[in-house]
Write a protein that holds these residues in place. Structure first.
Motif, PDB file in Angstrom:
ATOM      1  N   ILE A   1      40.542 106.366  51.178  1.00 37.13           N
ATOM      2  CA  ILE A   1      39.863 105.970  49.941  1.00 37.13           C
ATOM      3  C   ILE A   1      39.717 107.166  49.020  1.00 37.13           C
ATOM      4  CG2 ILE A   1      37.688 105.131  48.982  1.00 37.13           C
ATOM      5  CD1 ILE A   1      37.398 103.472  51.590  1.00 37.13           C
ATOM      6  N   ALA A   2      39.366 108.317  49.602  1.00 33.70           N
ATOM      7  CA  ALA A   2      39.131 109.526  48.810  1.00 33.70           C
ATOM      8  C   ALA A   2      40.391 110.030  48.117  1.00 33.70           C
ATOM      9  CB  ALA A   2      38.563 110.634  49.701  1.00 33.70           C
ATOM     10  N   GLY A   3      41.560 109.557  48.534  1.00 37.91           N
ATOM     11  CA  GLY A   3      42.801 109.971  47.892  1.00 37.91           C
ATOM     12  C   GLY A   3      43.012 109.374  46.521  1.00 37.91           C
ATOM     13  N   SER A   4      42.206 108.388  46.164  1.00 37.74           N
ATOM     14  CA  SER A   4      42.310 107.779  44.839  1.00 37.74           C
ATOM     15  C   SER A   4      41.453 108.531  43.830  1.00 37.74           C
ATOM     16  CB  SER A   4      41.873 106.315  44.897  1.00 37.74           C
ATOM     17  OG  SER A   4      42.745 105.556  45.707  1.00 37.74           O
ATOM     18  N   SER A   5      41.644 108.229  42.572  1.00 45.42           N
ATOM     19  CA  SER A   5      40.852 108.830  41.499  1.00 45.42           C
ATOM     20  C   SER A   5      39.379 108.501  41.680  1.00 45.42           C
ATOM     21  CB  SER A   5      41.341 108.297  40.152  1.00 45.42           C
ATOM     22  OG  SER A   5      40.326 108.350  39.179  1.00 45.42           O
ATOM     23  N   ALA A   6      38.528 109.514  41.642  1.00 39.42           N
ATOM     24  CA  ALA A   6      37.087 109.296  41.797  1.00 39.42           C
ATOM     25  C   ALA A   6      36.530 108.431  40.672  1.00 39.42           C
ATOM     26  CB  ALA A   6      36.360 110.633  41.855  1.00 39.42           C
ATOM     27  N   SER A   7      37.019 108.625  39.472  1.00 36.49           N
ATOM     28  CA  SER A   7      36.511 107.830  38.349  1.00 36.49           C
ATOM     29  C   SER A   7      36.927 106.370  38.484  1.00 36.49           C
ATOM     30  CB  SER A   7      37.003 108.402  37.016  1.00 36.49           C
ATOM     31  OG  SER A   7      38.408 108.307  36.912  1.00 36.49           O
ATOM     32  N   THR A   8      38.135 106.128  38.982  1.00 34.09           N
ATOM     33  CA  THR A   8      38.594 104.763  39.185  1.00 34.09           C
ATOM     34  C   THR A   8      37.784 104.068  40.273  1.00 34.09           C
ATOM     35  OG1 THR A   8      40.828 105.372  38.489  1.00 34.09           O
ATOM     36  CG2 THR A   8      40.594 103.329  39.727  1.00 34.09           C
ATOM     37  N   LEU A   9      37.499 104.794  41.360  1.00 33.46           N
ATOM     38  CA  LEU A   9      36.662 104.231  42.423  1.00 33.46           C
ATOM     39  C   LEU A   9      35.283 103.852  41.881  1.00 33.46           C
ATOM     40  CD1 LEU A   9      37.496 106.677  45.364  1.00 33.46           C
ATOM     41  CD2 LEU A   9      38.163 104.268  45.204  1.00 33.46           C
ATOM     42  N   ALA A  10      34.721 104.727  41.062  1.00 30.66           N
ATOM     43  CA  ALA A  10      33.389 104.456  40.503  1.00 30.66           C
ATOM     44  C   ALA A  10      33.406 103.245  39.591  1.00 30.66           C
ATOM     45  CB  ALA A  10      32.882 105.688  39.750  1.00 30.66           C
ATOM     46  N   ILE A  11      34.436 103.143  38.748  1.00 28.83           N
ATOM     47  CA  ILE A  11      34.568 101.982  37.865  1.00 28.83           C
ATOM     48  C   ILE A  11      34.689 100.702  38.693  1.00 28.83           C
ATOM     49  CG2 ILE A  11      36.123 100.813  36.247  1.00 28.83           C
ATOM     50  CD1 ILE A  11      36.802 103.653  35.157  1.00 28.83           C
ATOM     51  N   GLY A  12      35.525 100.753  39.713  1.00 27.57           N
ATOM     52  CA  GLY A  12      35.770  99.571  40.525  1.00 27.57           C
ATOM     53  C   GLY A  12      34.557  99.121  41.313  1.00 27.57           C
ATOM     54  N   LYS A  13      33.831 100.087  41.886  1.00 23.49           N
ATOM     55  CA  LYS A  13      32.644  99.726  42.655  1.00 23.49           C
ATOM     56  C   LYS A  13      31.588  99.091  41.745  1.00 23.49           C
ATOM     57  CE  LYS A  13      28.878 101.530  45.475  1.00 23.49           C
ATOM     58  NZ  LYS A  13      28.385 102.562  46.392  1.00 23.49           N
ATOM     59  N   ALA A  14      31.328  99.711  40.609  1.00 24.14           N
ATOM     60  CA  ALA A  14      30.339  99.154  39.678  1.00 24.14           C
ATOM     61  C   ALA A  14      30.766  97.766  39.206  1.00 24.14           C
ATOM     62  CB  ALA A  14      30.150 100.093  38.492  1.00 24.14           C
ATOM     63  N   ALA A  15      32.042  97.601  38.932  1.00 24.38           N
ATOM     64  CA  ALA A  15      32.537  96.312  38.454  1.00 24.38           C
ATOM     65  C   ALA A  15      32.403  95.233  39.520  1.00 24.38           C
ATOM     66  CB  ALA A  15      33.998  96.446  38.025  1.00 24.38           C
ATOM     67  N   PHE A  16      32.654  95.596  40.770  1.00 25.10           N
ATOM     68  CA  PHE A  16      32.548  94.625  41.859  1.00 25.10           C
ATOM     69  C   PHE A  16      31.155  93.997  41.896  1.00 25.10           C
ATOM     70  CE2 PHE A  16      31.415  93.343  46.131  1.00 25.10           C
ATOM     71  CZ  PHE A  16      32.493  92.556  46.497  1.00 25.10           C
ATOM     72  N   TYR A  17      30.134  94.834  41.874  1.00 21.99           N
ATOM     73  CA  TYR A  17      28.770  94.296  41.960  1.00 21.99           C
ATOM     74  C   TYR A  17      28.321  93.632  40.665  1.00 21.99           C
ATOM     75  CZ  TYR A  17      28.560  96.500  46.484  1.00 21.99           C
ATOM     76  OH  TYR A  17      28.828  96.832  47.789  1.00 21.99           O
ATOM     77  N   GLN A  18      28.946  94.014  39.566  1.00 19.38           N
ATOM     78  CA  GLN A  18      28.619  93.370  38.294  1.00 19.38           C
ATOM     79  C   GLN A  18      29.101  91.922  38.269  1.00 19.38           C
ATOM     80  OE1 GLN A  18      30.519  95.085  34.830  1.00 19.38           O
ATOM     81  NE2 GLN A  18      28.896  94.389  33.460  1.00 19.38           N
ATOM     82  N   GLN A  19      30.268  91.655  38.863  1.00 25.57           N
ATOM     83  CA  GLN A  19      30.851  90.325  38.750  1.00 25.57           C
ATOM     84  C   GLN A  19      30.610  89.413  39.942  1.00 25.57           C
ATOM     85  OE1 GLN A  19      33.720  89.011  40.679  1.00 25.57           O
ATOM     86  NE2 GLN A  19      33.451  90.753  42.050  1.00 25.57           N
ATOM     87  N   VAL A  20      30.238  89.957  41.100  1.00 33.54           N
ATOM     88  CA  VAL A  20      30.336  89.197  42.346  1.00 33.54           C
ATOM     89  C   VAL A  20      29.442  87.957  42.382  1.00 33.54           C
ATOM     90  CG1 VAL A  20      28.621  90.598  43.599  1.00 33.54           C
ATOM     91  CG2 VAL A  20      30.468  89.445  44.854  1.00 33.54           C
ATOM     92  N   ASP A  21      28.294  87.994  41.764  1.00 31.01           N
ATOM     93  CA  ASP A  21      27.384  86.843  41.810  1.00 31.01           C
ATOM     94  C   ASP A  21      27.381  86.021  40.526  1.00 31.01           C
ATOM     95  OD1 ASP A  21      26.433  87.212  44.434  1.00 31.01           O
ATOM     96  OD2 ASP A  21      25.135  88.835  43.760  1.00 31.01           O
ATOM     97  N   ARG A  22      28.330  86.264  39.640  1.00 25.07           N
ATOM     98  CA  ARG A  22      28.396  85.524  38.383  1.00 25.07           C
ATOM     99  C   ARG A  22      29.378  84.363  38.498  1.00 25.07           C
ATOM    100  NH1 ARG A  22      26.227  88.750  34.072  1.00 25.07           N
ATOM    101  NH2 ARG A  22      25.765  90.862  34.767  1.00 25.07           N
ATOM    102  N   GLY A  23      29.266  83.427  37.568  1.00 27.48           N
ATOM    103  CA  GLY A  23      30.241  82.352  37.507  1.00 27.48           C
ATOM    104  C   GLY A  23      31.620  82.890  37.149  1.00 27.48           C
ATOM    105  N   GLU A  24      32.651  82.120  37.466  1.00 25.42           N
ATOM    106  CA  GLU A  24      34.025  82.603  37.291  1.00 25.42           C
ATOM    107  C   GLU A  24      34.342  82.939  35.836  1.00 25.42           C
ATOM    108  OE1 GLU A  24      38.175  80.392  37.708  1.00 25.42           O
ATOM    109  OE2 GLU A  24      37.311  80.874  39.678  1.00 25.42           O
TER     110      GLU A  24
END
Length: 255
Positions: free
Chosen positions: A194-217
């Protein structure tokens, strides 16, 4: 303090080390874990965080000695500290991996369910046994229900029965199960991949995951199309796409 905080290459490691008492989550311990998470969040060299434990238990849950003969405000304060810890796991920019051997009961099970990823040894057992002592596992229920679904969570919560590592993996509480002897190496390898990826991309992706996971499609797609568009404009996304097209290894700037 009953934790040890270390770094291993680009990995931040938080180790619960009160093995004699099965690593209870006292308020001091939970505050210490939260502080360590936030310190790692501010460290640009740390790309992934592992939470692990010493001894025969990952964590037996809350320190019950702190919950007896207290005022209502004392009880509220203890569970607020727990909620703050679980929130910190989701809000730090790095992926957080639980490395689980032995029992993960009550708030210990909640901690596993809250982490972004979890890998269990064959010895791992998961339970929310509060019902048996008159203290229903209401706060662990929040993370557990979201991880494994209503019917499975209710069975665990109402019976207090433990599930083994294989069942936990089948239910989605953990990602993988390995021999206990292989657990640290497997988790470290996962963290390094996981650490081999861009740190900024990981941060964007993690925040986005929790932002969308409980919302309607529909709402989730609206939010994520904007997230993906702004992500595409970052230096590392431009570098990564260019490197792919040019058949070379990308050089991340973490921006």
């Amino acid at each position: 303090m009953s934790i040890t905080v270390t770094t291993d290459a680009s990995i931040g490691v938080i180790t619960l080390d009160d093995a004699r008492r099965r690593n209870p989550l006292s308020t001091d311990t939970m505050r210490a874990i939260t502080d360590a998470l936030r310190q790692f969040d501010a460290d640009r060299d740390v790309r992934v965080i592992i939470i692990r434990a010493l001894g025969p238990a990952f964590s037996a849950g809350h320190d019950l000695g702190e919950l007896v003969d207290r005022t209502l405000d004392d009880e509220r304060a203890a569970f607020a500290v727990c909620t703050e810890l679980m929130s910190a796991i989701h809000t730090v920019r790095q992926p957080v991996i639980a490395e689980v051997a032995g029992m993960a009961f009550a708030a210990g099970c909640q901690l596993v369910a809250t982490c972004d990823l979890a890998v269990a040894g064959m010895s791992a057992r998961f339970s929310t046994p509060g019902v048996r002592i008159g203290l229903f596992c209401s706060t662990p229920m929040v993370a557990l229900t979201r991880a494994i679904g209503r019917k499975r969570a209710m069975k665990m919560l109402l019976t207090g029965d433990a599930v083994d590592a294989a069942t936990a993996a089948d239910w989605g509480l953990v990602n993988d199960v390995v021999d206990d002897s292989e657990l640290p190496a497997v988790v470290r390898d996962l963290a390094l991949r996981i650490a081999g990826s861009s740190a900024s991309t990981l941060a964007i992706g993690k925040a986005a995951f929790y932002q969308q996971v409980d919302r309607g499609e529909d709402e989730a797609y609206l939010l994520m199309q904007e997230t993906m568009a702004t992500n595409a404009m970052t230096c590392d996304a431009q570098e990564g796409m260019s490197a792919f097209l040019e058949k070379r290894t990308p050089v991340w700037t973490d921006s």
